[in-house]
Design an enzyme around this catalytic site. Structure first.
Site, PDB file in Angstrom:
ATOM      1  N   HIS A 310       0.935  69.925  -9.976  1.00 22.31           N
ATOM      2  CA  HIS A 310      -0.379  69.514  -9.482  1.00 22.31           C
ATOM      3  C   HIS A 310      -0.389  68.040  -9.099  1.00 22.31           C
ATOM      4  O   HIS A 310       0.547  67.271  -9.424  1.00 22.31           O
ATOM      5  CB  HIS A 310      -1.459  69.795 -10.526  1.00 22.31           C
ATOM      6  CG  HIS A 310      -1.286  69.060 -11.823  1.00 22.31           C
ATOM      7  ND1 HIS A 310      -1.561  67.713 -11.977  1.00 22.31           N
ATOM      8  CD2 HIS A 310      -0.863  69.488 -13.049  1.00 22.31           C
ATOM      9  CE1 HIS A 310      -1.325  67.346 -13.224  1.00 22.31           C
ATOM     10  NE2 HIS A 310      -0.900  68.415 -13.900  1.00 22.31           N
ATOM     11  N   CYS A 328       3.305  69.350 -17.547  1.00 23.81           N
ATOM     12  CA  CYS A 328       3.107  69.666 -16.137  1.00 23.81           C
ATOM     13  C   CYS A 328       3.978  68.777 -15.247  1.00 23.81           C
ATOM     14  O   CYS A 328       4.473  67.735 -15.670  1.00 23.81           O
ATOM     15  CB  CYS A 328       1.640  69.482 -15.752  1.00 23.81           C
ATOM     16  SG  CYS A 328       0.531  70.718 -16.471  1.00 23.81           S
TER      17      CYS A 328
END
Length: 387
Positions: A310, A328
């Site tokens: 992301h 992440c």
């Protein structure tokens, strides 16, 4: 066929002597119709495969329809037997009509009325399928069948779960649990492959009094090959499209306490914007590492435990040189938007360089099993088939 024999003796003189010819005369019987269900039955199991037999003649016409006329069960006549090609619906009244002609030349008809057993929702299991109808997916996309009520007789179901592809593709089923089965090819799908999933599970016995709730048919297409390689040691993401490196992007991955998991992952979801609450990954709100980020852009999920690729503008200074996330893959908003635009559900994301291994079942982890291991997860002895 019963035979009645009459013997007629004739006497006569000829030049050659006396002859006694014998004529055998067969009496011809009427058509006898027999059905596998009795008229008036009120608790017929839904997995009954209805048959009709005709003796001493030929069946010419058989129909099996619901009493309200809304459902028809197809069937075929082979020799003296008609066999239904589908099982039955629960709590349904049926009319079975059969007709034909006997050896005596006379027409005969038969009508059988019966009702099937009612089933509760707890006695039926619904098969949900991914991908969706007409979806275009990545080369790593498995066929996923999820059941809301457990399937105990996996073999009975797997026999009726078919995947076909053009071009033909070798693959097989693997049961993750009684609730979930995946089908994957031996190698990544070839781009452009057309795939059909056919689940003929309606009213099939799943074991312990549970039956399939309905059939399913899904067609999908495999798009171009997009494979992302996340190098956690070198802090970079390499995007390969149709086998060629298209872009190398600086990223930040999981820090020393929250390592990104090593292994082959598959993009499960895409979100243009999503709120990320650490509590969903097991981090308590009192933990110093707790976070609650609103409106995270261009997010692509790759694990059940909460790993995404992301946009992470807050870690811009670390991207390309340090790992500071909670697992992440963070990158600039511009780079994330570009990656998001290239990516489909089912695209491959291969993580390398991390000491932390990806747990089986934490996402669509099918590609981390060898082909031999995969075949061991089939409920059938053969395992693989050519789709």
């Amino acid at each position: 066929m019963a035979l009645s024999v009459a013997v007629l003796v004739l006497s006569g003189c000829t030049d050659g002597g006396v002859s006694n010819p014998v004529d055998v005369i067969a009496a011809k019987d009427p058509l006898s119709i027999s059905t596998s269900v009795e008229s008036g039955d009120s608790d017929v199991p839904v997995d009954t495969l209805v048959t009709v037999d005709g003796f001493d003649g030929d069946l010419s016409e058989v129909s099996l329809v619901s009493q309200d006329g809304k459902a028809t069960v197809p069937g075929e006549i082979h020799g003296v037997r008609w066999t239904a090609q589908q099982l039955l619906e629960p709590a349904t009244s049926y009319v079975l009509t059969a007709a034909g002609t006997g050896d005596d030349g006379k027409k005969v008809s038969s009508v059988t009325r019966f009702t099937t057993k009612a089933l509760t929702l707890d006695e039926q299991t619904y098969p949900a399928v991914a991908p969706l109808q007409d979806e275009t997916v990545g080369v790593g996309m498995p066929v996923i069948v999820s059941f809301d009520v457990p399937v105990r007789d996996r073999a009975a179901f797997e026999k009726r779960m078919k995947v076909t592809a053009e071009p033909a593709t070798v693959g097989g089923w693997y049961w993750l649990s009684n609730h979930t089965a995946h089908w994957r090819p031996r190698q990544y799908w070839k781009p452009g492959t057309k795939v059909s999933v056919d689940l003929a599970l309606n009213s099939v016995h799943a074991g312990e009094g549970v039956y399939g709730q309905q059939d399913q048919h899904v067609d999908f297409t495999v798009g171009r090959s997009v494979v992302h390689v996340v190098d956690t040691k070198r802090h970079r993401l390499t995007v390969k499209i149709n086998g060629k490196n298209r872009r190398v992007i600086p990223v930040s991955t999981g820090d020393a306490k929250h390592r990104s998991r090593n292994g082959v992952k598959v993009v499960m979801e895409k979100h243009r914007s999503i709120d990320m609450d650490a509590a969903t990954t097991g981090v308590d709100s009192d933990d110093p590492g707790y976070y609650n980020l609103k409106g995270v852009k261009w997010a692509m999920r790759v694990t059940n435990s909460g790993e995404f690729l992301h946009a992470a503008p807050w870690s811009a200074a670390s991207q390309g040189n340090a790992n500071v996330s909670h697992g992440c893959v963070g990158m600039s908003t511009k780079d994330a938007a570009w990656v998001f635009a290239q990516t489909k559900r089912g695209d491959v994301v291969n993580y390398i360089g991390s000491p932390r291994r990806l747990e089986p079942g934490n996402g669509w982890t099918d590609w981390n099993r060898s082909w031999d291991e995969w075949l061991e997860g089939s409920a059938l002895a053969a395992g693989a088939d050519a789709a």
